[in-house]
Design a protein around this motif. Structure first.
Motif, PDB file in Angstrom:
ATOM      1  N   ASN A  25       0.887  -1.151  -0.095  1.00 46.06           N
ATOM      2  CA  ASN A  25      -0.031   0.119   0.073  1.00 46.06           C
ATOM      3  C   ASN A  25       0.989   1.196  -0.071  1.00 46.06           C
ATOM      4  O   ASN A  25       0.249   2.271   0.275  1.00 46.06           O
ATOM      5  N   GLU A 116      -6.115  -0.591   2.708  1.00 48.26           N
ATOM      6  CA  GLU A 116      -6.275  -0.366   1.465  1.00 48.26           C
ATOM      7  C   GLU A 116      -7.388   0.756   1.226  1.00 48.26           C
ATOM      8  O   GLU A 116      -7.166   1.719   0.363  1.00 48.26           O
ATOM      9  N   LYS A 117      -8.304   0.914   2.038  1.00 48.27           N
ATOM     10  CA  LYS A 117      -9.657   2.005   2.007  1.00 48.27           C
ATOM     11  C   LYS A 117      -9.187   2.983   2.287  1.00 48.27           C
ATOM     12  O   LYS A 117      -9.299   4.138   1.721  1.00 48.27           O
ATOM     13  N   VAL A 119      -6.109   4.180   2.632  1.00 47.33           N
ATOM     14  CA  VAL A 119      -4.916   4.605   1.813  1.00 47.33           C
ATOM     15  C   VAL A 119      -5.445   5.487   0.466  1.00 47.33           C
ATOM     16  O   VAL A 119      -5.113   6.255   0.003  1.00 47.33           O
ATOM     17  N   LYS A 120      -6.336   4.534  -0.121  1.00 48.09           N
ATOM     18  CA  LYS A 120      -7.123   5.139  -1.381  1.00 48.09           C
ATOM     19  C   LYS A 120      -7.845   6.381  -1.117  1.00 48.09           C
ATOM     20  O   LYS A 120      -7.855   7.235  -1.793  1.00 48.09           O
ATOM     21  N   GLU A 121      -8.640   6.502   0.083  1.00 47.01           N
ATOM     22  CA  GLU A 121      -9.323   7.763   0.436  1.00 47.01           C
ATOM     23  C   GLU A 121      -8.455   8.937   0.721  1.00 47.01           C
ATOM     24  O   GLU A 121      -8.481   9.938   0.227  1.00 47.01           O
ATOM     25  N   LYS A 123      -5.151   9.192  -0.687  1.00 45.12           N
ATOM     26  CA  LYS A 123      -4.728   9.682  -2.069  1.00 45.12           C
ATOM     27  C   LYS A 123      -5.763  10.420  -2.675  1.00 45.12           C
ATOM     28  O   LYS A 123      -5.285  11.562  -3.372  1.00 45.12           O
ATOM     29  N   ASP A 124      -6.841  10.004  -2.968  1.00 45.92           N
ATOM     30  CA  ASP A 124      -7.954  10.806  -3.765  1.00 45.92           C
ATOM     31  C   ASP A 124      -7.946  11.920  -2.968  1.00 45.92           C
ATOM     32  O   ASP A 124      -8.201  13.271  -3.787  1.00 45.92           O
TER      33      ASP A 124
END
Length: 527
Positions: A25, A116-117, A119-121, A123-124
């Motif tokens: 990640n 993962e969720k 990290v994605k949030e 980054k977005d």
């Protein structure tokens, strides 16, 4: 990307570290804290993107930490970790913006799904933040230009929709006053020639002070170079004090003088141009020799002062040029200074007119002597060089500069005159060679070339080391020797051909110049 794990139990922290798919990640740094206070210290130092936090901890529990993070580190994504399946904690976690909620003991699969969720949030949201930051930066860069353009239009009376006024910072009011700030060449030089940076910096000072009182706005007046205009709509009784503060702040911070002039009050925004014109006249009429520490000038009704005209000195200038000596100009410039300056007062308007007329007269004389005329610089730019950092005009330096320019001009005239005279002497030589066969008098040459006989005699002797009459004899003898090589011509015929009617006189002159008679020269050449 950085992660912080907060839990008072070390084995829990170690378990999360062991179970997490960190590299997958993009997590490169993992920090640990045993309670909320330690966590805050680490957050201050490293600004982790993802924070896993227990809820029940000594000193500062998870609820308090989440509240602190929401206020002080809102960009971080938080994940609550607790051994209590309690709605109370879940509600607190949601209230303070947690990304998710994990129960002990930690399930590896759920942990990595949650990671993962989060990290994605993050980054977005980070991408969106950067986009907004870039957009905000662009808006901030464009906004001053946009503001200057629109407020210039308002001042010029081009804006018809009153609803747009406040958008550009101009508040609607019953009364308005315009003030004018002069930005000269020396000010731009202070910013290494970056004109935009100079305006941006000075306007920041101006608008920061005006913003405190919410009484006005400054902008770059795009219709005229070197001008900032300030529009006041309120606090008129404090206006001079505020302008004085602005002047002194700029002077102290940047060691530059930006004179400010104030127009009279007007009662409609459509009349702002009247106030601006009055401010400009105040500035143009200000005494640039005054060594004041505060160059803020207010509008006062004064009789118009007639400007003195340099053109009236044209005849004196012509005499000084004819004299060809810089001393003549020293006297003339000192006299002009005395005539133009009264009571140690010289207005900016008078100086600009003086400089303009000086350039006109200079160009006229350059053209008169067929000298190349330099493309004229901006008049204000030329005089700006002679203002010191306090805004006082350095008259003596200005006079010295003019004398240097005139000295260069006189030197060019001398060089061109010498060259011209040298060319004329060469033309006279050609004239003599073309007319050697007749009796050319000095007066004839003088009349033909419009030069005095004395000058011709002196310059011809300097150029050829022989006087004109001897030079004509030399031409004739050279021609005679050429003709004597032709045995068919009689001596008297040759004498007539080169301008001697008496062949006996010719024989006498030839013998004197060549050392032999014409017949002896011919015999020697034929043999």
């Amino acid at each position: 990307m950085k992660v912080l794990i907060v839990d008072d139990e070390k084995h829990v922290r170690e378990g999360i570290k062991l179970l997490g798919a960190w590299e997958q990640n993009g997590i490169k740094e993992i920090y640990e804290a045993g309670n909320g206070e330690e966590a805050i210290s680490i957050i201050h130092k490293y600004s982790p993107a993802i924070i896993f936090s227990d809820m029940k901890m000594p000193k500062m529990d998870g609820t308090q930490l989440l509240e602190w993070i929401k206020e002080h580190q809102p960009t971080s994504k938080t994940v609550v970790v607790t051994g209590y399946d309690d709605y109370h904690y879940m509600r607190k976690a949601i209230h303070f913006g947690s990304s998710d909620y994990l129960l002990k003991p930690i399930d590896p699969e759920i942990l990595n799904q949650t990671l993962e969720k989060a990290v994605k949030e993050w980054k977005d949201e980070e991408a969106e933040r950067k986009k907004k930051e870039s957009s905000y930066q662009l808006i901030n860069e464009i906004k001053p230009v946009y503001r200057d353009r629109k407020l210039t239009q308002i001042l010029n009376g081009d804006m018809k929709k009153e609803g747009l006024y406040e958008e550009f910072g101009l508040h609607l009011s019953q009364n308005y006053t315009a003030a004018l700030v002069r930005i000269n060449g020396k000010t731009i030089k202070t910013f290494h020639g970056d004109r935009d940076l100079a305006y941006f910096t000075i306007l920041n000072v101006i608008n920061e002070i005006l913003l405190e009182k919410e009484c006005g706005i400054g902008f770059r007046y795009l219709s005229n170079k070197g001008e900032i205009v300030i529009i006041f709509w309120n606090k008129f009784e404090q206006m001079v004090d505020l302008l004085t503060r602005i002047y002194r702040t700029i002077k102290t911070a940047m060691d530059i003088s930006c004179p400010i002039a104030v127009g009279s009050m007007v009662y409609y925004h459509s009349k702002l141009m009247d106030s601006y014109h009055q401010a400009k006249q105040v500035l143009l009429n200000s005494n640039i020799l005054d060594e004041t520490v505060n160059r803020v000038y207010c509008f006062e009704l004064q009789p118009a002062i007639a400007l003195k005209n340099l053109m009236s000195y044209s005849s004196n200038i012509e005499l000084a040029i004819q004299a060809g000596e810089i001393g003549a100009f020293e006297e003339l410039i000192n006299q002009i200074a005395i005539d133009f300056i009264e009571n140690n007062s010289l207005s900016l308007k008078q100086l600009l007119q003086l400089e303009n007329e000086y350039l006109v007269i200079s160009n006229r004389w350059f053209k008169n002597y067929n000298l190349s005329v330099k493309v004229a610089e901006d008049i204000e730019r030329r005089v700006d060089l002679f203002f010191d950092q306090n805004g006082t005009f350095q008259l003596e330096e200005y006079k010295k500069r003019k004398l240097r320019e005139i000295a260069i001009f006189l030197e060019k005239i001398k060089r061109r005159t010498l060259k011209k005279n040298s060319n004329i002497i060469c033309d006279i030589e050609k004239y003599l060679q073309a007319n050697f066969d007749r009796d050319v008098k000095l007066q004839e040459i003088s009349d033909h070339f419009y030069i005095s006989r004395e000058y011709i005699s002196r310059k011809f002797k300097q150029e050829f080391n022989v006087n004109i009459s001897d030079y004509i004899v030399k031409i004739r003898m050279d021609k005679a020797k050429s003709l004597l090589k032709n045995s068919q011509l009689k001596i008297y015929e040759i004498a007539n051909m080169i301008g001697y009617q008496d062949d006996k006189y010719f024989r006498k002159v030839f013998k004197k110049v060549e050392g032999v008679t014409p017949n002896e020269y011919r015999a020697e050449f034929i043999n």
